[in-house]
Structures are given as structure tokens and as C-alpha cells.
Design an enzyme around this catalytic site. Structure first.
Site, short mmCIF file in Angstrom:
data_model
loop_
_atom_site.label_atom_id
_atom_site.label_comp_id
_atom_site.label_asym_id
_atom_site.label_seq_id
_atom_site.Cartn_x
_atom_site.Cartn_y
_atom_site.Cartn_z
N ASN A 292 80.28 -46.82 -49.39
CA ASN A 292 80.37 -46.11 -48.10
C ASN A 292 79.27 -45.06 -48.05
OD1 ASN A 292 81.72 -45.79 -45.55
ND2 ASN A 292 82.51 -43.84 -46.29
N LYS A 293 79.20 -44.38 -46.93
CA LYS A 293 78.15 -43.37 -46.70
C LYS A 293 78.04 -42.40 -47.88
CE LYS A 293 75.99 -43.31 -43.85
NZ LYS A 293 74.69 -44.01 -43.91
N ASP B 75 81.29 -49.78 -45.87
CA ASP B 75 80.26 -50.74 -45.43
C ASP B 75 80.34 -52.04 -46.21
OD1 ASP B 75 79.22 -47.78 -45.19
OD2 ASP B 75 78.39 -48.98 -43.55
N GLN C 265 76.41 -38.25 -38.84
CA GLN C 265 77.30 -39.11 -38.04
C GLN C 265 78.66 -38.46 -37.82
OE1 GLN C 265 75.50 -40.15 -40.66
NE2 GLN C 265 74.95 -42.31 -40.51
N ARG D 79 69.56 -54.43 -42.34
CA ARG D 79 70.09 -53.32 -43.16
C ARG D 79 70.79 -53.94 -44.37
NH1 ARG D 79 73.00 -48.39 -40.41
NH2 ARG D 79 72.47 -47.44 -42.40
N ARG E 140 75.23 -48.67 -35.23
CA ARG E 140 75.42 -48.49 -36.67
C ARG E 140 76.91 -48.55 -36.96
NH1 ARG E 140 78.44 -45.11 -35.87
NH2 ARG E 140 78.45 -44.65 -38.06
N GLY E 141 77.23 -48.57 -38.25
CA GLY E 141 78.62 -48.80 -38.62
C GLY E 141 78.78 -50.29 -38.91
N ALA E 142 79.40 -50.62 -40.05
CA ALA E 142 79.41 -52.02 -40.51
C ALA E 142 79.93 -53.03 -39.47
CB ALA E 142 80.20 -52.10 -41.82
O1 MRU Z 1 74.50 -45.61 -41.81
P1 MRU Z 1 75.63 -45.90 -40.87
O2 MRU Z 1 75.88 -44.87 -39.83
O3 MRU Z 1 75.53 -47.28 -40.30
O4 MRU Z 1 76.83 -45.83 -41.86
C1 MRU Z 1 77.83 -46.68 -41.84
C2 MRU Z 1 79.03 -45.96 -41.50
O5 MRU Z 1 79.31 -45.77 -40.33
C3 MRU Z 1 79.85 -45.42 -42.54
O6 MRU Z 1 79.42 -45.58 -43.80
C4 MRU Z 1 81.29 -45.76 -42.30
O7 MRU Z 1 82.02 -44.87 -43.04
C5 MRU Z 1 81.65 -47.18 -42.64
S1 MRU Z 1 81.40 -48.30 -41.35
C6 MRU Z 1 82.89 -48.25 -40.42
#
Ligand code: MRU
Length: 358
Positions: free
Chosen positions: A252-253, A242, A201, A90, A53-55
Site C-alpha cells: 500500500n501507499k 494496491d 492523497q 504503473r 489513481r487508486g488500484a
Molecule cells: O499512488 P496512488 O494514489 O494511486 O495510490 C494508490 C492508493 O490510492 C492507495 O495506495 C490506496 O490506499 C490503495 S488503492 C484503493
């Protein structure tokens, strides 16, 4: 970056086994498990279930997903459908579409005998570039931390949300890269880590990776940041993203927006760190950013170790309560002090972005 003193990356191609290896992030922080991805379905599943996970990391995983599809069946129709499914796995992170389209562009017109070799090279290049970009984000963000440190002459307290650490990328991380660079340079930093409900996370991944690198950090409840800012205990915020659209608005999250509002009210600089692969140049309306809604079980259930050290999942909500699990929010550019990119720091605006990326 290191886990138990050993250098790792989050994803790599295993030449000997001819498969892709990932760190299964759903098992962290309690178990460190390396998992094999052998088919494009495995890659899609790993992205959907958040084993990766993470963009930036899901972008790289999708690139390797294209490689796995070719290994399975070197057939244009299958590669096309697999690519579409990878992009759909996703919705919010733009890196998925970016990486798959880059792979397809590279592969177009390549003959059948060469296609696997070219795909593998490109997936590797995407990863190498991400490492370099994240390293440069770190060097650019370091200057901001140094400036605060030189004025304050004491520990710089940085608040972050979610995990935008090396586990969300290939190495270094986005939001954490300036922190790792400062720490390595001997600048005293301390990180307030938002727990980041519901998938935690921050607690499970950011705190874990900072611990492994010896960076002082404290996990806080998601709602504690505002109070800490009012008390003057946050010198700056750095978060990841993201998808940052052409206007500088930042997805973002979930919960990021509320931190940005609190930061604005308390004159705390609020920075967003990102590689250019996270910029969505085509979108100019923040309402057009697709917001992922995930299974509400992520809210109603919690997983952790019991007294005997066994992993258990438990229900914490009333049995019949409904819950809604929106995974991302959008922070309007006006609340963002600056975007820290591999090319430098710019204003969160169309003009700011254009100046850096012509
Ligand atoms: O749902 P996730 O864990 O894939 O979320 C994405 C992220 O890790 C965060 O939103 C993050 O801040 C940006 S991606 C480096």
C-alpha cells in the site's frame, strides 16, 4: 458518492461523444474538472500522471483503455501492444494487469464486427462489479465499526492512510466504504486522515470526499498517528491496498507499514479493505512485489493556492539536494488484524484468503 450534492462516479463511457470521462484528480481539491479520454494514449497518460489513481480505478481505466484502443484501430497487433502498455503504465497495483487480462480473455475469438460492443460491455461490467464489491466491503466492515461503537458508546475514531475512498474506486471506496455505511446508519465516526506525503492523497482527496459526504474528519501529519494511538485516540485503522499477495502481505501507499507497526504496539486493530481484484494469487514472496519509484519532483515541489487563489507550484527543498520517492511499502501479514473483502472478513494469510475465495 456526491460532490456538491450531485452523484458521480469516477469514470464512465459517454455515449454521445463516444469517449471516456474521468474526474481529473490532479486538480482536486481546488478545481473539479471532468476530462475526456479519446485515445488509448490518453488513458495511459491519465494513469501515469495520476489523473486517475487508486488500484480499482486504474484497473477500470485500463479496461476502458482497451475499448479506446479498439475504437482507434481495430487491429489485433495494435490492441496487443496497447494492452501491454496499459499494464506497464504503473507497476504496483495488480488491478491493471487483472483488468487488461480479463478484457483480453473476453475478447479472444470475438469477430471484428462484435469486438467493440463486447469490450464496452466488459469494461462496464468491471465497473459495476467494483461498485457492488466496494458496497459489500462496506457492509462487512460496518459490523466491525458497530461492535466498537456498541462497546464504546461514543464516537469511533478511525485512522486511514492515503486515499482508499470512492475516488480510488468507482464508488463507495474500499477503506472508506465501512465508514460511509456507518455514517449513513447514524453511528458516530470521526476519521484521522493521514496527509500522505508526497502526493497528499489523504489531505487532497480523502478529506475532500469525506467533507462532501459530511463525515467528520481531521487531517494529521503522517507522523502523528503513533502519538494518537499512544493516547488512545485511535479505535481502529482501515487502509486500502494496491496489491495483496497470496500470503496476505499487503502493498500500500508508502507509510502504511509504519502505521501498522504503531498499531501493533498499541493494540489498535489494523484492517485492510480490498476487492478480490486486488489479490495477486501468483505472488507468495513479498520481496517480489514491484515498488514504484516516482519522480523526486513530487517530493521537492508543492502545489497549492496562493493568496490570490491562483494555483502555484513551488520548490521547497534546497536546490541541489537529492531526493528519493518510493511510492509504496509492504506490510507483512502478521501486522494485519484482518482483510475486509466483498466476501467477508478473513485472516491475512494464505489459509484465511483461501477460505473466502476457494
Ligand atoms: O499512488 P496512488 O494514489 O494511486 O495510490 C494508490 C492508493 O490510492 C492507495 O495506495 C490506496 O490506499 C490503495 S488503492 C484503493
Amino acid at each position: 458518492m456526491k460532490i456538491e450534492g450531485k452523484e458521480y462516479r469516477t469514470i464512465w463511457f459517454d455515449e454521445q461523444n463516444q469517449d471516456v470521462k474521468i474526474i481529473d484528480q490532479t486538480k482536486l481539491p481546488h478545481q473539479f474538472i471532468i476530462k475526456d479520454l479519446k485515445t488509448v494514449k490518453d488513458a495511459i497518460n491519465a494513469i501515469k500522471t495520476m489523473e486517475v489513481r487508486g488500484a480499482p480505478l486504474i484497473g477500470a481505466s485500463a479496461a476502458y483503455g482497451v475499448v479506446l484502443a479498439i475504437m482507434e484501430k481495430n487491429d489485433p497487433k495494435f490492441i496487443k501492444t496497447s494492452s501491454e502498455n496499459l499494464i506497464k503504465s504503473r507497476p504496483t497495483a495488480i488491478n491493471l494487469k487483472w483488468a487488461v487480462n480479463r478484457m483480453l480473455k473476453k475478447l479472444s475469438g470475438v469477430n471484428n464486427n462484435e469486438i467493440l460492443k463486447v469490450a464496452l460491455e466488459e469494461a462496464r461490467l468491471i465497473c459495476e462489479e467494483d461498485v457492488k464489491f466496494c458496497e459489500n466491503i462496506g457492509l462487512n466492515g460496518l459490523k466491525i465499526i458497530e461492535e466498537i461503537y456498541n462497546k464504546k458508546k461514543d464516537t469511533v475514531n478511525i485512522l486511514t492512510h492515503c486515499n482508499a475512498g470512492w475516488l480510488a474506486t468507482i464508488d463507495w471506496g474500499t477503506a472508506t466504504s465501512p465508514i460511509y455505511h456507518a455514517h449513513k446508519k447514524g453511528i458516530k465516526v470521526h476519521v484521522w486522515v493521514d496527509e500522505t506525503r508526497p502526493r497528499n492523497q489523504g489531505a487532497f482527496l480523502t478529506s475532500y470526499e469525506l467533507n462532501e459526504e459530511g463525515v467528520p474528519n481531521t487531517i494529521i501529519a503522517d507522523n502523528a498517528g503513533g502519538l494518537l494511538m499512544q493516547r488512545g485516540e485511535v479505535d481502529m485503522c482501515i487502509v486500502g491496498t494496491d496489491r495483496t499477495i497470496a500470503t496476505g502481505d499487503v502493498a500500500n501507499k508508502i507509510g502504511t507499514y509504519l502505521k501498522a507497526l504503531a498499531a501493533k504496539d498499541n493494540n489498535v486493530p489494523f484492517y485492510v479493505a480490498l476487492p478480490s481484484s486486488t489479490i495477486d494469487w501468483e505472488t507468495t514472496d513479498l520481496e517480489k512485489i514491484p515498488i514504484e519509484e516516482r519522480n523526486s519532483e513530487e517530493l521537492s515541489h508543492l502545489e497549492g493556492l496562493d493568496k490570490e487563489g491562483t494555483l502555484k507550484k513551488v520548490l521547497i527543498y534546497p536546490k541541489n539536494s537529492k531526493a528519493m520517492n518510493l511510492a509504496f511499502d509492504v506490510t507483512p501479514a502478521k501486522y494485519v488484524t484482518g482483510l475486509i473483502t466483498e466476501k467477508g472478513v478473513c485472516e491475512a494469510s494464505k489459509e484465511g484468503l483461501k477460505k473466502l475465495f476457494k
